[in-house]
Each structure stands twice: as structure tokens, then as C-alpha cells.
Design a protein around this motif. Structure first.
Motif, mmCIF file in Angstrom:
data_model
loop_
_atom_site.group_PDB
_atom_site.id
_atom_site.type_symbol
_atom_site.label_atom_id
_atom_site.label_comp_id
_atom_site.label_asym_id
_atom_site.label_seq_id
_atom_site.Cartn_x
_atom_site.Cartn_y
_atom_site.Cartn_z
ATOM 1 N N ILE A 1 26.631 -40.237 90.544
ATOM 2 C CA ILE A 1 26.205 -41.615 90.288
ATOM 3 C C ILE A 1 24.717 -41.785 90.566
ATOM 4 C CG2 ILE A 1 26.640 -42.641 92.570
ATOM 5 C CD1 ILE A 1 27.678 -44.144 89.176
ATOM 6 N N ARG A 2 24.146 -40.956 91.454
ATOM 7 C CA ARG A 2 22.714 -41.062 91.736
ATOM 8 C C ARG A 2 21.852 -40.510 90.595
ATOM 9 N NH1 ARG A 2 21.705 -40.160 98.196
ATOM 10 N NH2 ARG A 2 21.818 -37.965 97.616
ATOM 11 N N GLY B 1 38.976 -29.098 87.536
ATOM 12 C CA GLY B 1 39.934 -29.617 86.570
ATOM 13 C C GLY B 1 40.313 -31.068 86.782
ATOM 14 N N THR B 2 39.734 -31.728 87.761
ATOM 15 C CA THR B 2 40.118 -33.111 88.084
ATOM 16 C C THR B 2 38.916 -34.031 88.083
ATOM 17 O OG1 THR B 2 41.939 -32.309 89.481
ATOM 18 C CG2 THR B 2 41.247 -34.599 89.787
ATOM 19 N N ARG B 3 38.962 -35.052 87.231
ATOM 20 C CA ARG B 3 37.956 -36.105 87.268
ATOM 21 C C ARG B 3 38.456 -37.204 88.197
ATOM 22 N NH1 ARG B 3 36.980 -38.125 81.306
ATOM 23 N NH2 ARG B 3 39.244 -38.064 81.365
ATOM 24 N N SER B 4 37.597 -37.676 89.057
ATOM 25 C CA SER B 4 37.969 -38.776 89.946
ATOM 26 C C SER B 4 37.737 -40.106 89.252
ATOM 27 C CB SER B 4 37.144 -38.726 91.236
ATOM 28 O OG SER B 4 37.569 -37.676 92.063
ATOM 29 N N HIS B 5 38.739 -40.949 89.286
ATOM 30 C CA HIS B 5 38.577 -42.310 88.780
ATOM 31 C C HIS B 5 37.878 -43.139 89.865
ATOM 32 C CE1 HIS B 5 41.234 -42.122 85.137
ATOM 33 N NE2 HIS B 5 41.501 -40.967 85.728
ATOM 34 N N ALA B 6 37.024 -44.043 89.436
ATOM 35 C CA ALA B 6 36.219 -44.808 90.384
ATOM 36 C C ALA B 6 35.999 -46.208 89.846
ATOM 37 C CB ALA B 6 34.873 -44.125 90.625
ATOM 38 N N VAL B 7 35.616 -47.100 90.741
ATOM 39 C CA VAL B 7 35.214 -48.458 90.365
ATOM 40 C C VAL B 7 33.777 -48.657 90.839
ATOM 41 C CG1 VAL B 7 35.704 -50.923 90.583
ATOM 42 C CG2 VAL B 7 37.591 -49.273 90.587
ATOM 43 N N LEU B 8 32.946 -49.193 89.952
ATOM 44 C CA LEU B 8 31.542 -49.451 90.255
ATOM 45 C C LEU B 8 31.285 -50.947 90.212
ATOM 46 C CD1 LEU B 8 28.613 -48.262 90.638
ATOM 47 C CD2 LEU B 8 28.400 -48.443 88.143
ATOM 48 N N PHE B 9 30.591 -51.445 91.230
ATOM 49 C CA PHE B 9 30.151 -52.846 91.271
ATOM 50 C C PHE B 9 28.624 -52.855 91.338
ATOM 51 C CE2 PHE B 9 34.302 -52.614 93.338
ATOM 52 C CZ PHE B 9 35.006 -53.659 92.759
ATOM 53 N N ARG B 10 28.003 -53.876 90.707
ATOM 54 C CA ARG B 10 26.537 -53.935 90.706
ATOM 55 C C ARG B 10 26.043 -55.367 90.822
ATOM 56 N NH1 ARG B 10 24.843 -50.598 85.408
ATOM 57 N NH2 ARG B 10 27.066 -50.728 84.908
ATOM 58 N N PRO B 11 24.857 -55.535 91.410
ATOM 59 C CA PRO B 11 24.212 -56.849 91.381
ATOM 60 C C PRO B 11 23.681 -57.137 89.975
ATOM 61 C CG PRO B 11 23.291 -55.419 93.106
ATOM 62 C CD PRO B 11 24.092 -54.567 92.195
ATOM 63 N N PRO B 12 23.226 -58.344 89.713
ATOM 64 C CA PRO B 12 22.587 -58.640 88.433
ATOM 65 C C PRO B 12 21.296 -57.826 88.284
ATOM 66 C CG PRO B 12 23.137 -60.667 89.601
ATOM 67 C CD PRO B 12 23.322 -59.536 90.574
ATOM 68 N N GLY B 13 20.898 -57.578 87.051
ATOM 69 C CA GLY B 13 19.632 -56.904 86.795
ATOM 70 C C GLY B 13 19.782 -55.434 86.490
ATOM 71 N N ASP B 14 18.639 -54.787 86.288
ATOM 72 C CA ASP B 14 18.616 -53.386 85.881
ATOM 73 C C ASP B 14 18.449 -52.415 87.042
ATOM 74 O OD1 ASP B 14 18.801 -54.179 83.217
ATOM 75 O OD2 ASP B 14 16.624 -54.356 83.006
ATOM 76 N N GLY B 15 18.110 -52.908 88.219
ATOM 77 C CA GLY B 15 17.873 -52.024 89.346
ATOM 78 C C GLY B 15 16.479 -51.421 89.292
ATOM 79 N N PRO B 16 16.251 -50.284 89.931
ATOM 80 C CA PRO B 16 17.270 -49.464 90.596
ATOM 81 C C PRO B 16 17.730 -50.056 91.922
ATOM 82 C CG PRO B 16 15.112 -48.477 90.919
ATOM 83 C CD PRO B 16 14.907 -49.644 90.011
ATOM 84 N N PHE B 17 19.025 -49.897 92.184
ATOM 85 C CA PHE B 17 19.641 -50.437 93.387
ATOM 86 C C PHE B 17 19.903 -49.317 94.389
ATOM 87 C CE2 PHE B 17 21.512 -52.648 89.638
ATOM 88 C CZ PHE B 17 20.895 -53.877 89.791
ATOM 89 N N PRO B 18 19.821 -49.621 95.675
ATOM 90 C CA PRO B 18 20.352 -48.665 96.649
ATOM 91 C C PRO B 18 21.861 -48.566 96.468
ATOM 92 C CG PRO B 18 19.846 -50.740 97.722
ATOM 93 C CD PRO B 18 19.333 -50.857 96.318
ATOM 94 N N LEU B 19 22.433 -47.470 96.883
ATOM 95 C CA LEU B 19 23.847 -47.185 96.641
ATOM 96 C C LEU B 19 24.652 -47.243 97.927
ATOM 97 C CD1 LEU B 19 26.158 -46.050 94.771
ATOM 98 C CD2 LEU B 19 25.354 -43.760 95.429
ATOM 99 N N ALA B 20 25.850 -47.821 97.831
ATOM 100 C CA ALA B 20 26.849 -47.700 98.897
ATOM 101 C C ALA B 20 28.084 -47.039 98.293
ATOM 102 C CB ALA B 20 27.204 -49.064 99.481
ATOM 103 N N VAL B 21 28.538 -45.962 98.897
ATOM 104 C CA VAL B 21 29.756 -45.265 98.460
ATOM 105 C C VAL B 21 30.842 -45.526 99.483
ATOM 106 C CG1 VAL B 21 30.803 -43.054 97.867
ATOM 107 C CG2 VAL B 21 28.392 -43.452 97.348
ATOM 108 N N ILE B 22 31.977 -46.046 99.031
ATOM 109 C CA ILE B 22 33.087 -46.353 99.935
ATOM 110 C C ILE B 22 34.173 -45.287 99.777
ATOM 111 C CG2 ILE B 22 34.882 -48.011 100.560
ATOM 112 C CD1 ILE B 22 33.070 -50.233 99.574
ATOM 113 N N ALA B 23 34.522 -44.617 100.885
ATOM 114 C CA ALA B 23 35.554 -43.581 100.900
ATOM 115 C C ALA B 23 36.840 -44.155 101.483
ATOM 116 C CB ALA B 23 35.087 -42.379 101.721
ATOM 117 N N HIS B 24 37.892 -44.097 100.713
ATOM 118 C CA HIS B 24 39.142 -44.775 101.052
ATOM 119 C C HIS B 24 39.990 -44.005 102.069
ATOM 120 C CE1 HIS B 24 41.572 -41.972 98.597
ATOM 121 N NE2 HIS B 24 40.632 -42.051 97.680
ATOM 122 N N ALA B 25 41.005 -44.682 102.580
ATOM 123 C CA ALA B 25 41.977 -44.089 103.499
ATOM 124 C C ALA B 25 42.920 -43.164 102.730
ATOM 125 C CB ALA B 25 42.764 -45.179 104.211
#
Length: 311
Positions: free
Chosen positions: A147-148, A48-72
Motif C-alpha cells: 500500500i505504501r 498463492g494467497t491474496r489478502s483481502h483488505a479494507v482501505l479508508f481515506r480522508p478527503p483529497g489526494d494526499g499523500p496521507f500518513p498510513l495506519a495499518v490495523i492488524a486484527h485479532a
């Protein structure tokens, strides 16, 4: 009676529509500076809960490797409710500059995501550090899996970055040896720091150390463990004890003590200017991991990274 039936049917249809809407994920706004910053929603372990998130990307279409940051996090419900959307902009920028797309999901029970707090550790003396860490790991895994699916994200080469309670969840996730994850970077991982708001006081420290040993038993993802010298939540000395317990199961851990960061080293990961301190250490460690051939270890059956942990 017909009117009542019609009203009930309408309510059911509205409820179904709301449920369907609650289960849709993806971009929720335009890209903007810096680094194509974009608001997203991703799944959480709570249906019942959607997580809000922020996504940052380099220029271009990718595909890019992913880094997921888990907060305090914090056990204090009011502080959690008042938390701003985590972004870790300096840390995200550091990874974007190296070609990574970066997702920073907010977990249930925090800020605008709200919902039920899934990672409650309970009381201080009998803190459930295993359950709390595994719940955090579930949230990381749910966001990462969604996201993957995107065409601009590579299915492998993912790095999970965790800070404090988010780092503790990243260590729990390491215990699942999640496929596609190349490395885990943790900044002062742990739970129960600043017990009763006292610096250098940890709730039930032996329980935390014992839980770290359990996570490490099945962890085969290399871990880069960082602790600032003036961290008053989990000091470098205590972090070394945690890391030693974690690596007893065979986990590969590269622990680094970093210089003092301003007045409190615990906030190094989420502060501007922190990359001047951790950047070189993380860069070197990641290059070493990339150059090291991987060997599959025989172990107990692995957990799926998207599975719900059993306490």
C-alpha cells in the motif's frame, strides 16, 4: 495426440493466467461511505494467497500518513473461517479524522482471504509464540509495503496498530525496527489467552513473556500499550509483565491501563464507542512521540520489514 497436446497447452495457459491474476493487487470496488471505504487486495507471505483488505481515506489526494490495523485471531479453525472481514470502523474513523489513510488487511487462514493459516502457535504447553508472532509480522509487513507504493500514501510516518494476536505480531514487527514506522499501538497484545475458553488463563505464560523479551531486544520503535481494566484475555497485571519483559531490551513502552469497557475489555479496539476510552490516551502519546527527537541506537543487524522471519 495433437488434441492432447493442445489441451495440455491450454491448461498451462489457463494456469499461467490464473497465477498472474492471483498476483495482481489493488482496489476491488468503488469508494463508498464512510471515509471513502474501499475493498482492496494486497500481498501475503504465501505467494498463492491474496489478502483481502479494507482501505479508508480522508478527503483529497494526499499523500496521507498510513495506519495499518492488524486484527485479532484464534487457534480455532472453524471460528477463523467464519470471521467477517475485519474493518475496525470506529478505530479507523479515529485515525482518518486525524489525517491518516487506514488499511485493515485480513491475514491468510481467516474469513474470505482463506488460504493456509501461517501463524499457528501449536499446542498450549509448548506454544511457539515466537514463530506465530513473526508470521503475523510478515503479513503486516507485506500489506504495508504494497500500500505504501500508492501515490496517495506517504513513505514515512506509518503507525502500526495491533489488537490481541495482531498486537503480538506488531510487537514482533517492532523487533525488526521497520523503516518509515513512527509508532506502534497495541491493544492487549498476546497469544494463548482464554486457554480452553477459561477467562484469565493464558497458555504457557512464561513462554509468552520470554518471547516478548526477545522481540524487545531489537525494538527501537516507540510502543503505546493499552489494556482495559476488565480484559479477561490479558489482564492489565499480566500485560504489565509482558511490557516489562519487552522493554528490558531497551524498547520504549508507554503502557496505559484503561477503564472497563462494557462486559469485556478485550474487544475495546474493534467496538463502536471504544474511542471514548482510548482516544485521549493515544492522542497524547502520539503527540509526545512526534515531539521527541529520534535517536538511532546501535544494535544487532536489523531485519528488513519485508523479510521472512526465521523461526
Amino acid at each position: 495426440m495433437k488434441h492432447l497436446h493442445a489441451l495440455c497447452l491450454l491448461a498451462a495457459l489457463i494456469g499461467s493466467a490464473c497465477t498472474a491474476a492471483a498476483q495482481t493487487y489493488g482496489a476491488r470496488g468503488p469508494e463508498e461511505a464512510p471515509h471513502r471505504r474501499q475493498l482492496w487486495t494486497v500481498p501475503s507471505p504465501d505467494p498463492g494467497t491474496r489478502s483481502h483488505a479494507v482501505l479508508f481515506r480522508p478527503p483529497g489526494d494526499g499523500p496521507f500518513p498510513l495506519a495499518v490495523i492488524a486484527h485479532a485471531s484464534t487457534q480455532n479453525a472453524l471460528r477463523r473461517a467464519q470471521m467477517p472481514q475485519p474493518e475496525y470502523r470506529a478505530l479507523a474513523s479515529w485515525f482518518v479524522s486525524r489525517g491518516y489513510a487506514v488499511l485493515v488487511p485480513e491475514r491468510p487462514g481467516h474469513g474470505v482471504t482463506d488460504g493456509r493459516y501461517l501463524e499457528d502457535q501449536g499446542g498450549c504447553d509448548d506454544a511457539d509464540y515466537l514463530g506465530a508472532g513473526r508470521a503475523t509480522a510478515d503479513s503486516i509487513a507485506a500489506a504495508m509495503a504494497e500500500i505504501r507504493k500508492q501515490p496517495f500514501i506517504r513513505s514515512n510516518g506509518t503507525i502500526v496498530v495491533g489488537h490481541s494476536a495482531g498486537g503480538w505480531g506488531a510487537l514482533a514487527l517492532a523487533g525488526a525496527s521497520p523503516p518509515g514506522v513512527t509508532a506502534i499501538v497495541v491493544f492487549a497484545p498476546g497469544r494463548g489467552g482464554h486457554a480452553n475458553d477459561r477467562p484469565n488463563d493464558v497458555c504457557a505464560p512464561q513462554r509468552l513473556i520470554a518471547a516478548a523479551a526477545i522481540f524487545g531486544q531489537t525494538a527501537h520503535v516507540p510502543v503505546i500499550w493499552l489494556a482495559a481494566r476488565n480484559d479477561s484475555y490479558f489482564s492489565p497485571a499480566f500485560s504489565r509483565r509482558l511490557a516489562d519483559a519487552f522493554r528490558k531490551g531497551g524498547a520504549k513502552v508507554d503502557i496505559r491501563e484503561l477503564p472497563d469497557f462494557r462486559s469485556e475489555g478485550h474487544w475495546l479496539a474493534e467496538s463502536d464507542g471504544g474511542d471514548d476510552i482510548y482516544g485521549a490516551a493515544v492522542d497524547k502519546a502520539l503527540k509526545t512521540i512526534a515531539a521527541t527527537p529520534t535517536k538511532k541506537k546501535m544494535s544487532a543487524p536489523e531485519r528488513r520489514p519485508d523479510a521472512t522471519w526465521a523461526n
